[in-house]
Design an enzyme around this catalytic site. Structure first.
Site, PDB file in Angstrom:
ATOM      1  N   SER A   1     124.097 -96.694  25.095  1.00  0.00           N
ATOM      2  CA  SER A   1     124.552 -97.677  26.084  1.00  0.00           C
ATOM      3  C   SER A   1     126.004 -98.100  25.922  1.00  0.00           C
ATOM      4  CB  SER A   1     123.654 -98.919  26.044  1.00  0.00           C
ATOM      5  OG  SER A   1     122.408 -98.639  26.642  1.00  0.00           O
TER       6      SER A   1
ATOM      7  N   LYS B   1     128.206 -97.172  28.731  1.00  0.00           N
ATOM      8  CA  LYS B   1     128.240 -97.968  29.958  1.00  0.00           C
ATOM      9  C   LYS B   1     129.579 -98.676  30.147  1.00  0.00           C
ATOM     10  CE  LYS B   1     123.241 -98.738  29.620  1.00  0.00           C
ATOM     11  NZ  LYS B   1     122.166 -99.705  29.295  1.00  0.00           N
TER      12      LYS B   1
ATOM     13  N   TYR C   1     123.235 -90.052  34.127  1.00  0.00           N
ATOM     14  CA  TYR C   1     123.009 -91.184  33.222  1.00  0.00           C
ATOM     15  C   TYR C   1     122.551 -90.716  31.845  1.00  0.00           C
ATOM     16  CZ  TYR C   1     120.965 -95.397  31.236  1.00  0.00           C
ATOM     17  OH  TYR C   1     120.648 -96.427  30.402  1.00  0.00           O
TER      18      TYR C   1
ATOM     19  N   TYR D   1     122.284-107.354  25.638  1.00  0.00           N
ATOM     20  CA  TYR D   1     121.040-107.619  26.347  1.00  0.00           C
ATOM     21  C   TYR D   1     120.574-109.054  26.122  1.00  0.00           C
ATOM     22  CZ  TYR D   1     121.512-102.580  26.072  1.00  0.00           C
ATOM     23  OH  TYR D   1     122.010-101.320  26.112  1.00  0.00           O
TER      24      TYR D   1
ATOM     25  N   VAL E   1     121.330 -98.064  21.529  1.00  0.00           N
ATOM     26  CA  VAL E   1     120.148 -97.877  20.688  1.00  0.00           C
ATOM     27  C   VAL E   1     120.298 -96.710  19.713  1.00  0.00           C
ATOM     28  CG1 VAL E   1     118.570 -98.990  22.305  1.00  0.00           C
ATOM     29  CG2 VAL E   1     118.928 -96.505  22.430  1.00  0.00           C
TER      30      VAL E   1
END
Length: 311
Positions: free
Chosen positions: A65, A68, A192, A243, A261
């Protein structure tokens, strides 16, 4: 360079080696489950160009992530603030792969750093491209930022995510039903999954984060984004980058940061440093156990925090 920065990094690396609570690797992504929690790396690149690193700082890992951040930067470059019609800018308060809020909020993800939001960003970046071209564009951008042409996509990780990413498939289809995914779900998810499988070391990642440290400027290459956009991306990293643990990260560390992760965290101290840490063991929120602790120790040792006036 902060005096004794290398000594501070060395002390943190030694302290992490002695930690007994190391978390557990992500079990649901093939290729990550078997990673050893003994691994730990740290790299710090300062505004004056100095580098301090230790441990497994030059070992590539799946950035997941953290990608991103770079994908968002590209999407904003393509369509600017129009992006915010399709993705929100608020913390989610839920797990990174939650589907709960999408129905109540009509298929608009809370922010670009949860999985649903990042899938919309991938849809934006796919516009006018085939998937291979889209992921190639992102990979070239990351290589440019890191000043390193050796960065690649881990194809085995990408395949494993495609084979097991049922929740992401559900998120994409759900948003497609609301009209917030414009391309084929399969093509968008292909982009993705491949962006998440980009493999970088702590050193490469810290180098790639320099433009966010320097108000959008890339050392040796000029302006990447405007100062305003750099500040806004940093703001999103602070409020949404971890998050449902983003508030705790800001409370304990006080730096914009984005976790993955795979066990990596990219953190930025505007005007001071770009920092990357990696250890595959995750805490209950899905963030690196040792990486979070190491950044907390670094903040304490250096006084680096966005809540402290710049020297």
């Amino acid at each position: 360079m902060t005096p004794n920065l290398q000594a501070i990094v060395d002390e943190i690396v030694a302290a992490m080696a002695a930690e007994t609570e190391r978390g557990a690797p992500a079990r649901y992504i093939p290729g990550l489950a078997a990673l050893s929690t003994d691994r730990f790396g740290m790299a710090v690149v300062t505004a004056d160009g100095a580098t301090a690193m230790g441990g497994d700082a030059e070992m590539p890992f799946s950035i997941q992530s953290i990608s991103k951040v770079f994908a968002l930067t590209m999407a904003l470059g393509k369509i600017g603030d129009q992006l915010w019609r399709r993705v929100g800018r608020e913390p989610s308060g839920n797990a990174f792969n939650s589907i709960v809020q999408l129905e109540a909020e009509h298929g608009i993800p809370r922010n670009p750093f949860i999985n649903a939001g990042a899938i919309v960003v991938a849809d934006v970046n796919l516009s006018g491209h085939m998937p291979r071209e889209s992921i190639g564009e992102l990979l070239r951008f990351v290589r440019f930022l890191a000043d390193d042409e050796t960065i690649v996509v881990d194809e085995a990780i990408a395949r494993g995510e495609a084979e097991t990413g049922y929740r992401n498939i559900a998120l994409a289809n759900y948003m497609r039903a609301f009209g917030n995914i414009h391309h084929s779900v399969e093509l968008v998810l292909g982009c993705y999954f491949h962006q998440c499988a980009i493999a970088m070391s702590c050193l490469q990642l810290a180098m790639a984060g320099r433009f966010l440290m320097l108000d959008g400027m890339q050392p040796g290459a000029g302006r990447v984004i405007s100062p305003r956009r750099a500040r806004r991306i940093n703001a999103l990293m602070l409020t949404c980058g971890h998050y449902d643990a983003s508030g705790d990260f800001a409370f304990r560390i006080g730096m914009p940061g984005k976790s993955g992760v795979g066990g990596g965290i990219l953190a930025v101290v505007p005007g001071k440093a770009s920092i990357a840490v990696w250890s595959p063991g995750l805490n209950a929120s899905g963030n690196s156990q040792l990486g979070t602790l190491a950044l907390e120790r670094l903040a304490e040792a250096t006084g680096w925090s966005i809540f402290r006036a710049r020297a």
